[in-house]
Each structure stands twice: as C-alpha cells, then as structure tokens.
Design an enzyme around this catalytic site. Structure first.
Site, mmCIF file in Angstrom:
data_model
loop_
_atom_site.group_PDB
_atom_site.id
_atom_site.type_symbol
_atom_site.label_atom_id
_atom_site.label_comp_id
_atom_site.label_asym_id
_atom_site.label_seq_id
_atom_site.Cartn_x
_atom_site.Cartn_y
_atom_site.Cartn_z
ATOM 1 N N HIS A 16 -12.670 77.759 5.563
ATOM 2 C CA HIS A 16 -13.980 78.360 5.308
ATOM 3 C C HIS A 16 -13.827 79.505 4.325
ATOM 4 O O HIS A 16 -13.533 80.629 4.697
ATOM 5 C CB HIS A 16 -14.584 78.844 6.640
ATOM 6 C CG HIS A 16 -15.987 79.365 6.512
ATOM 7 N ND1 HIS A 16 -16.839 79.489 7.572
ATOM 8 C CD2 HIS A 16 -16.676 79.783 5.422
ATOM 9 C CE1 HIS A 16 -17.999 79.975 7.165
ATOM 10 N NE2 HIS A 16 -17.919 80.166 5.851
ATOM 11 N N HIS A 18 -15.473 80.563 0.242
ATOM 12 C CA HIS A 18 -16.359 80.221 -0.883
ATOM 13 C C HIS A 18 -15.742 80.735 -2.179
ATOM 14 O O HIS A 18 -15.484 81.937 -2.292
ATOM 15 C CB HIS A 18 -17.734 80.856 -0.686
ATOM 16 C CG HIS A 18 -18.393 80.477 0.617
ATOM 17 N ND1 HIS A 18 -19.325 79.472 0.708
ATOM 18 C CD2 HIS A 18 -18.225 80.950 1.877
ATOM 19 C CE1 HIS A 18 -19.722 79.354 1.973
ATOM 20 N NE2 HIS A 18 -19.068 80.240 2.702
ATOM 21 N N GLU A 199 -24.251 81.748 12.414
ATOM 22 C CA GLU A 199 -23.649 82.974 11.846
ATOM 23 C C GLU A 199 -24.567 84.139 12.210
ATOM 24 O O GLU A 199 -24.159 85.076 12.879
ATOM 25 C CB GLU A 199 -23.504 82.828 10.331
ATOM 26 C CG GLU A 199 -22.959 84.080 9.648
ATOM 27 C CD GLU A 199 -22.855 83.936 8.125
ATOM 28 O OE1 GLU A 199 -23.454 82.994 7.560
ATOM 29 O OE2 GLU A 199 -22.184 84.777 7.503
HETATM 30 N N1 HPA Z 1 -23.000 82.253 5.067
HETATM 31 C C1 HPA Z 1 -23.818 81.493 4.364
HETATM 32 N N2 HPA Z 1 -23.633 81.265 3.071
HETATM 33 C C2 HPA Z 1 -22.601 81.827 2.495
HETATM 34 C C3 HPA Z 1 -21.723 82.634 3.171
HETATM 35 C C4 HPA Z 1 -21.930 82.856 4.536
HETATM 36 O O1 HPA Z 1 -21.189 83.572 5.225
HETATM 37 N N3 HPA Z 1 -20.786 83.049 2.298
HETATM 38 C C5 HPA Z 1 -21.095 82.499 1.126
HETATM 39 N N4 HPA Z 1 -22.195 81.754 1.231
HETATM 40 ZN ZN ZN Z 2 -19.447 80.840 4.640
#
Ligand code: HPA
Ligand code: ZN
Length: 349
Positions: A16, A18, A199
């Site tokens: 996980h 990005h 989240e």
């Molecule tokens: N959540 C949702 N989208 C995202 C995140 C995250 O933590 N980080 C980068 N894009």
């Molecule tokens: Zn993420």
C-alpha cells in the site's frame, strides 16, 4: 540482533503505497524545474513545513497539487525507480505500487508515458536489485464510474503486465458500492482487486465493500476496530487489510500510535500488514512504520514476523513467490532467536 536490525532484515511486502505520494520534496522541486512548472512554495523546506494535515481530504489537496510536476515518461520512470531503490534498501522483497492515471490523462498526458515509465522502472529494478514489483492501477472514487470503466478499457494493451486494480481518493461521502460495475468488470477481465475502505469512512463502508465488490483485499480497514461483528467477519474470511499506521496518525485517524488498533486486530487473527501509503508526507517508509508500531504497541518479534507473513499472503505475487517469502520470514525469526540466545549464553558465561 536488535529490533531495528530485525525489522531491516525481515523480508517484507509493501502493498500500500502511492507513487504520487512517494515524491520526496527534493524530487518534487527537481521535476518542477525540469518541466518548467512553478510552485507556490519558495523552498524545499517550506514545502516540507506544509506537511501538516487535518484529515485525508486536506492531505489529498496537496497530493493532487504535487501531481502537476509529472509530465514525461522519464518522470514516471524516475519516481518509480527512486521508490523501488529505497524499498529494496529496506528489505522489501515485493512491492505493489499504486498510481491513479486519471490525474494525468485529464491533463493530456498519454497513458503510454505513464505505463512505459512505471513498467520500465519495475523491470529495471528487478534486474538491478532483484525486487519483485507490480503496478496496481488505481481509480478515484470522487470521479464517475464511467470514467473508471474507461480506465479499464484504456489499460487493456498492458493487461498482462498490470498487477491489479484499486481505488482511492476522498472516502467520506463516497461509499464504495457505487463502483460495483467497475469491480465486476475488472474481475471478469481477470485482475486482482483491492479497494480503500475504512480509513476515515465508517465500518458500514467496509461491509459494503465486502458485500458488493469482488475484492481480494482492503486498503486500510482500520475503522473496523470498534465493530466486533465486523472484526469476526474479517478474521473468518482472512481478508487482507493493508494498514498504514503513520498515515493514520498524520491524518488524525488516531490521536497517538499507542491507541492504534493494529495489535488488537493482529491478536484477533485478522490478516493485517503494515505499509507506508505516502512515505515522505507521513514521515516514514515501511521500516519506520514497523519500528514506530513496535515501540508504541510493544510488538514482539513474533508479531512483526506475523505482519510480514501477512504482507506476503495478501500480495498479488505468484503463489510460489509467496510461499518462498513466508519460509524466509520464518527462517528470519528463527535466526533472531538463535542469535539472541547465543548472546545471552555469551553474556552469562
Ligand atoms: N486514502 C485514499 N486515497 C489516497 C490515499 C489514502 O490514504 N493516499 C493517496 N491516495
Ligand atoms: Zn492509500
């Protein structure tokens, strides 16, 4: 072997993270300069000082702004290569990396530049460091389902090289079920799938993802911690949850790491693993996340090995690769106890 060394040498999968959020401020500035893009921060230090976030949406505003500095295939290559070098140095054996093409294609950047840069860097990193990596193509939940379906069509020429499909973006107000047609199509095309859920969004969003989307794992999932029935369900189906503790801390999901539910979820038998999300923005790559958790939650070497095992078990790597890595994690744990045992013996002689 101390705990830092144990974590460093522990074989791990980063599931996980990005790419857009892996830009160190120095690299963000150098890409901006290379591409003639003006930034609103006077210096690298000023940008770093702006890394204070009230919540996910607040962070995403800065994250999407940072996306402006990616223009050419070389930019996507360089960012991917820089991350994979770092991951390999941290003892990551397998890295599954997100990037959402919609932020770039809407500005006229060709998908060929994105795919060529990322996939090229993945191949080269494998040759130079041996790291196994895959690109998980991500879509944005605040855009339309039709737009997401178009992404699936557009990536068809690279389908064999794509590791999976995911979805991120602002969560609250965007429950995942709307994207059922998108996930059904992705599965029908043979892709592995994952979705950000739980989240900031309520446990109901996690249930909705489980009920409505054909998914192989869930990104985050931490808001399940107060819902015992959902915790039981996640334990029973061994749904992998890619937890990002420093991200949760910096986006104010929890007031401190000491109250983070990672250990509770691990002890309940959930398939949780630890990841970095957007490392420079949240103050750490995977090892810093593991070390911070080990201190705040008093994790044992067995706990850390379980997190590493879970990271491989939740990955989209081929089964033989997962099996090899799990054996290596177990071996590492044995080596740790053997070395600490002999130290103790030497010390008492
Ligand atoms: N959540 C949702 N989208 C995202 C995140 C995250 O933590 N980080 C980068 N894009
Ligand atoms: Zn993420």
């Amino acid at each position: 072997m101390n705990i830092e060394q144990f974590i460093q040498r522990l074989p791990k999968a980063e599931l996980h993270m990005h790419l857009e959020g892996s830009l160190e401020p120095e690299m963000l500035f150098s890409l901006a300069e290379r591409n003639g893009i003006s930034l609103r921060w006077p210096s690298i230090e000023a940008l770093r000082a702006a890394y204070e976030f009230a919540n996910l949406e607040d962070f995403l505003a800065l994250y999407f702004e940072g996306c402006r500095v990616f223009v050419t295939e070389q930019d996507f290559y360089d960012v991917t290569a820089a991350y994979l070098t770092k991951a390999s140095e941290q003892g990551v054996w397998r890295a599954e990396i997100f990037l959402g093409p919609q932020s770039f294609t809407e500005r006229g950047i060709p998908l060929e530049a994105i795919m060529g840069g990322i996939l090229g860097a993945i191949k080269d990193a494998h040759s130079t460091t041996g790291i196994s990596a895959g690109y998980v193509v991500s879509v944005h939940r605040h855009r339309s389902v039709e737009d997401a379906l178009q992404v699936l069509d557009a990536i068809a020429p690279w389908a064999e090289q794509v590791a999976g499909i995911g979805m991120g973006g602002p969560e609250v107000g965007y429950p995942p079920g709307r994207f059922r047609p998108f996930y059904l199509k992705a599965k029908a095309l043979g892709y592995k799938t994952t979705v950000h859920a739980g989240e900031e969004g309520p446990p109901a969003y996690i249930r909705e993802a489980l009920d409505m989307l054909p998914i192989d794992r869930i990104d985050h999932g931490v808001t399940a911690h107060g819902d015992e029935e959902l915790m039981d369900r996640l334990a029973a189906n061994q749904m992998p949850l890619t937890v990002c503790p420093l991200s949760n801390l910096r986006l104010k999901g929890f007031p401190s790491l000491e109250v983070h539910p990672l250990k509770k979820m691990l002890d309940r038998g959930l398939r949780v693993s630890v990841h970095s999300d957007d490392p420079p923005y949240f103050g750490g790559y995977v090892n810093e996340n593991l070390l911070a958790c080990s201190k705040a939650l008093n994790l044992s070497p067995e706990d850390l090995a379980a997190l590493a095992r879970n990271s491989f078990l939740g990955s989209f790597a081929p089964p033989e690769e997962i099996q090899r890595a799990v054996v290596a994690v177990n071996h590492h744990l044995d080596t740790f106890w053997a070395s600490n045992q002999s130290h103790r013996l030497v010390g008492t002689d």
